[in-house]
Write a protein that holds these residues in place. Structure first.
Motif, short mmCIF file in Angstrom:
data_model
loop_
_atom_site.label_atom_id
_atom_site.label_comp_id
_atom_site.label_asym_id
_atom_site.label_seq_id
_atom_site.Cartn_x
_atom_site.Cartn_y
_atom_site.Cartn_z
N LEU A 22 0.83 -1.20 0.00
CA LEU A 22 0.00 0.00 0.00
C LEU A 22 0.87 1.26 0.00
N LYS A 23 1.90 1.25 0.83
CA LYS A 23 2.82 2.40 0.91
C LYS A 23 3.56 2.60 -0.41
N ALA A 24 3.89 1.52 -1.08
CA ALA A 24 4.62 1.60 -2.35
C ALA A 24 3.71 1.93 -3.53
N GLY A 25 2.41 2.07 -3.30
CA GLY A 25 1.48 2.38 -4.37
C GLY A 25 1.14 1.21 -5.25
N ARG A 26 1.41 0.01 -4.78
CA ARG A 26 1.13 -1.19 -5.58
C ARG A 26 -0.25 -1.76 -5.31
N LEU A 27 -0.94 -1.19 -4.33
CA LEU A 27 -2.34 -1.48 -4.10
C LEU A 27 -3.11 -0.17 -4.16
N PRO A 28 -4.36 -0.20 -4.60
CA PRO A 28 -5.11 1.05 -4.72
C PRO A 28 -5.33 1.72 -3.37
N THR A 29 -5.32 3.03 -3.35
CA THR A 29 -5.65 3.79 -2.15
C THR A 29 -7.04 3.39 -1.67
N GLY A 30 -7.18 3.18 -0.38
CA GLY A 30 -8.45 2.73 0.18
C GLY A 30 -8.56 1.23 0.34
N SER A 31 -7.54 0.49 -0.11
CA SER A 31 -7.52 -0.96 0.11
C SER A 31 -7.41 -1.25 1.60
N ASP A 32 -7.82 -2.44 2.00
CA ASP A 32 -7.78 -2.84 3.40
C ASP A 32 -7.51 -4.33 3.47
N GLN A 33 -7.47 -4.86 4.68
CA GLN A 33 -7.31 -6.29 4.89
C GLN A 33 -8.15 -6.68 6.10
N PHE A 34 -8.84 -7.82 6.01
CA PHE A 34 -9.62 -8.30 7.15
C PHE A 34 -8.66 -9.01 8.10
#
Length: 389
Positions: free
Chosen positions: A142-154
């Motif tokens: 997420l920090k590296a921008g490799r996941l979309p902003t607003g992504s999460d994990q359960f």
């Protein structure tokens, strides 16, 4: 739910080493695989996994309350008669539970409800990699921008474990045991020990061979120090039958997981739950192998030993032909027959959802995938992400 290519981080092995994830490769074979991930919508997590998992666990607790009062149920689960009072007393005392993992067949929105395949309620592993390393993976991407902003994990497994440790160990001391030379087991127990320390407990690790009995029958370490509370990564069905099993009835030692978890860490649970709630959307029809009603399943079913782990001795039959079979040391204790629910297939891989329960709460998931339909100890651990709405 979909399988997405994300690509490995070039330094993930160094990161694993730095964070204590020493068993990402087992016996020279990969265990952790971050070349891809499983992506879920928030609705899939909340509606199809989190809610049903909490409901299934509550149903399991209601079954334990019934089982401890019914010798026929205890006998059907192959729990030795000498251990019945041990199991009953631990439930009646209210001995607390730490954690467990429901294994679910689930393929995403539109594929129907998640179906319970089994409950690893006593000695589940895959805990550290769920609670810590897949979260670190998520934060890093997420920090590296490799996941979309607003992504999460359960995944609130880590926080809930610490909170649960604060609630359940009365005198502030905890001993933990496993086979010290079993890499994955030792890693799981080391992680739990760290959680206990973060909860303010004093801890000590004991190899299983370090535990003995005092003259008055109490459990002690090699120096003769009493063990008040013991976390054991050692199955109850083994403990009931080994040389120390007779001492369980009179011991002052309290255990994590408690003896009543033996009722839930047993495939016979599947048949009993279905008998109690035959219309439950998250349960598959299941019967004991000795029950003539198993014929209702027809020519497609899964045959499972009561005590099997990691897919050992599981037989899968579809339309009268063997779909898959795994071998191992189990089966003498008896079998259940469950309706066939083949794991969903993504890019040629079968994915199993593990849903974690800490205390009584549904707190996160892990994904294991395998080329075949039986999830064995060779299955890969794959991280997951919740996509932004």
């Amino acid at each position: 739910m979909r399988r997405i290519a994300v690509g490995e981080r070039p330094d993930w092995r160094e990161r694993a080493r730095a964070s204590g994830f020493t068993f990402h490769t087992i016996g020279g074979a990969p265990y952790w695989d971050e070349s891809h991930a499983y992506a879920f919508t928030l609705e899939e997590i909340e509606r199809d996994i989190e809610g049903p998992s909490a409901e299934l666990h509550a149903l399991c607790l209601a079954f334990v309350a019934r089982a401890v009062e019914d010798e026929r149920i205890l006998a059907s689960l192959a729990i030795p008669e000498a251990a019945w009072d041990v199991v009953r007393d631990s439930w009646r005392r209210g001995d607390p539970s730490l954690y467990g993992r429901l294994d679910l067949a689930y393929g995403g929105d539109g594929t129907g409800p998640a179906k319970l395949l089994e409950y690893n309620a006593d000695t589940p592993t895959a805990l550290y990699e769920t609670a810590v390393f897949q979260w670190l993976w998520f934060e890093n991407l997420l920090k590296a921008g490799r996941l979309p902003t607003g992504s999460d994990q359960f995944n609130t497994v880590h926080e809930r474990l610490i909170a649960q440790f604060r609630e359940i160990v009365g005198d502030g001391a905890l001993a933990l045991t496993a086979y010290a030379d079993a890499t994955e087991d030792r890693g799981t127990v080391a992680y739990l020990e760290d959680c206990a320390r973060q909860a303010g407990l004093s801890t000590r690790f004991l190899d299983l061979s370090d535990i003995g009995l005092s003259a008055d029958g109490g459990f002690v370490d090699r120096l003769g120090a009493p063990i008040a509370t013991l976390f054991k990564l050692y199955p109850w069905e083994w403990a009931f039958r080994d040389s120390f099993g007779a001492a369980l009835a009179g011991t002052r030692t309290r255990f994590l997981e408690p003896p009543w978890k033996a009722i839930l860490s047993n495939k016979g649970l599947l048949a009993h739950l279905f008998a109690l709630e035959p219309g439950h959307p998250n349960l598959l029809p299941a019967y004991f192998e000795s029950d003539p009603r198993k014929a209702r399943l027809g020519t497609s079913f899964v045959k499972k030993p009561l005590f099997s782990r990691e897919g050992a001795n599981v037989l899968m039959v579809r339309d009268g032909a063997v779909l898959a079979q795994d071998h191992g040391p189990y089966g003498a204790e008896g079998y259940v027959r469950q309706a066939l629910a083949v794991l969903p297939e993504f890019d040629g891989r079968h994915a199993l959802v593990g849903s974690w329960i800490v205390g009584a709460e549904s707190v996160g998931i892990c994904l294991r995938e395998e080329a075949g339909p039986i999830t064995t100890d060779a299955a890969l651990f794959v991280p997951h992400v919740i996509e932004p709405g």
